[in-house]
Design a protein around this motif. Structure first.
Motif, mmCIF file in Angstrom:
data_model
loop_
_atom_site.group_PDB
_atom_site.id
_atom_site.type_symbol
_atom_site.label_atom_id
_atom_site.label_comp_id
_atom_site.label_asym_id
_atom_site.label_seq_id
_atom_site.Cartn_x
_atom_site.Cartn_y
_atom_site.Cartn_z
ATOM 1 N N SER A 102 0.834 -1.185 0.000
ATOM 2 C CA SER A 102 0.000 0.000 0.000
ATOM 3 C C SER A 102 0.876 1.245 0.000
ATOM 4 N N SER A 103 0.187 2.394 0.029
ATOM 5 C CA SER A 103 0.929 3.653 0.044
ATOM 6 C C SER A 103 1.705 3.847 1.335
ATOM 7 N N ALA A 140 8.183 9.843 -4.181
ATOM 8 C CA ALA A 140 7.160 8.821 -3.960
ATOM 9 C C ALA A 140 6.291 9.151 -2.753
ATOM 10 N N ALA A 141 6.889 9.709 -1.703
ATOM 11 C CA ALA A 141 6.118 10.061 -0.515
ATOM 12 C C ALA A 141 5.110 11.165 -0.826
ATOM 13 N N ALA A 151 -0.516 12.728 -2.008
ATOM 14 C CA ALA A 151 -1.500 13.342 -2.907
ATOM 15 C C ALA A 151 -2.605 12.357 -3.287
ATOM 16 N N VAL A 152 -2.224 11.091 -3.511
ATOM 17 C CA VAL A 152 -3.220 10.079 -3.869
ATOM 18 C C VAL A 152 -4.161 9.810 -2.692
ATOM 19 N N SER A 153 -3.601 9.721 -1.491
ATOM 20 C CA SER A 153 -4.430 9.439 -0.319
ATOM 21 C C SER A 153 -5.401 10.574 -0.030
ATOM 22 N N TRP A 171 -5.024 -2.367 -1.206
ATOM 23 C CA TRP A 171 -3.919 -2.336 -2.162
ATOM 24 C C TRP A 171 -4.393 -2.173 -3.604
ATOM 25 N N LYS A 172 -5.688 -2.480 -3.874
ATOM 26 C CA LYS A 172 -6.185 -2.332 -5.231
ATOM 27 C C LYS A 172 -6.543 -0.888 -5.557
ATOM 28 N N THR A 173 -6.963 -0.129 -4.537
ATOM 29 C CA THR A 173 -7.405 1.247 -4.768
ATOM 30 C C THR A 173 -6.411 2.280 -4.253
ATOM 31 N N ALA A 174 -5.262 1.852 -3.733
ATOM 32 C CA ALA A 174 -4.309 2.796 -3.158
ATOM 33 C C ALA A 174 -3.480 3.510 -4.215
ATOM 34 N N GLY A 175 -3.551 3.035 -5.467
ATOM 35 C CA GLY A 175 -2.761 3.678 -6.518
ATOM 36 C C GLY A 175 -1.286 3.351 -6.440
#
Length: 246
Positions: free
Chosen positions: A2-3, A159-160, A165-167, A176-180
């Motif tokens: 995950s992120s 990456a951090a 930004a994604v979260s 893990w499927k939707t965390a990007g």
């Protein structure tokens, strides 16, 4: 995956302290400190007398006690993690009739990791690179190591920030499927390729020929002599305890 894992990896390389340290407060030559640390690690590794490792570990803890709070955390955190891992790996030996193995391995692991952390905290990454060049290590090895660590630092921060930004743009439960995670890893990979190309072009424009040249010249002083004298005493102490154990 995950992120959160990306954030954890980024934290390992986002500490700018080692890149911004000033070497003016370091009186001993970096090459002398590296050689002394290497000698100490080797002697502790081959020592069969636990008193030798205990004395070295006590001296290191005394040295850590004079550091600042942030530096103490930077030194003790990896040391405790390494000690816990070593104790976990050697724990079966305690149930198989060799309890001394657990204490010996953990003490030697603590000494080695703590010594490396202290040297890294005292010198900084630039100081270690300069010391490696002064020891006439191959320039290709220094360049590869230096470039790798610096780009891990840069890509870790990148990456951090992407993970954050994604979260912030996601709603609802995350997994893990939707965390990007795939998109973040792919974008980071493309970023690394662009950075590598830009770095190669910049090196070509500056006529970099693969050699590390340092404008810093260290003049030997009393501190260097004291460090070398301490190394000699350490060797004599090691030989004495080895003969006593035999």
């Amino acid at each position: 995956m995950s992120s959160k894992l990306l954030k954890l990896i980024a934290k390992l390389f986002t500490d700018d302290v080692s890149f911004q340290k000033n070497d003016s407060d370091r009186k001993a030559a970096g090459s002398v400190l590296l050689l002394s640390a290497f000698l100490c690690v080797i002697l502790c590794s081959v020592s069969t007398n636990p008193w030798f490792v205990s004395c070295i570990l006590a001296a290191l803890l005394l040295s850590v006690s004079f550091m600042k709070a942030g530096q103490i955390i930077s030194v003790l955190k990896p040391t405790l993690i390494a000690v816990a891992f070593a104790a976990l790996i050697t724990l079966p030996a305690a149930f198989m009739g060799s309890p001394k193995t657990v204490s010996t391995v953990t003490m030697k692991t603590a000494e080695s990791v703590m010594l490396v952390a202290i040297v890294s905290e005292r010198m900084g990454w630039k100081g270690m690179t300069r010391a490696a060049a002064s020891l006439h290590l191959p320039d290709l090895f220094i360049m590869t190591l230096d470039t790798t660590v610096r780009y891990l630092h840069i890509l870790g921060r990148f990456a951090a920030r992407m993970a954050e930004a994604v979260s912030l743009r996601q709603v609802g439960e995350k997994n893990w499927k939707t965390a990007g995670t795939g998109g973040i890893l792919g974008t980071t990979f493309m970023k690394s390729q662009r950075q590598a190309q830009m770095n190669a072009e910049a090196m070509a424009c500056r006529c970099f020929d693969g050699t590390y040249k340092s404008l810093y010249r260290h003049h030997w002083n009393m501190t260097d002599m004291l460090v070398l004298a301490a190394d000699a005493v350490l060797v004599v102490f090691f030989i004495y305890l080895q003969n006593a154990a035999a």
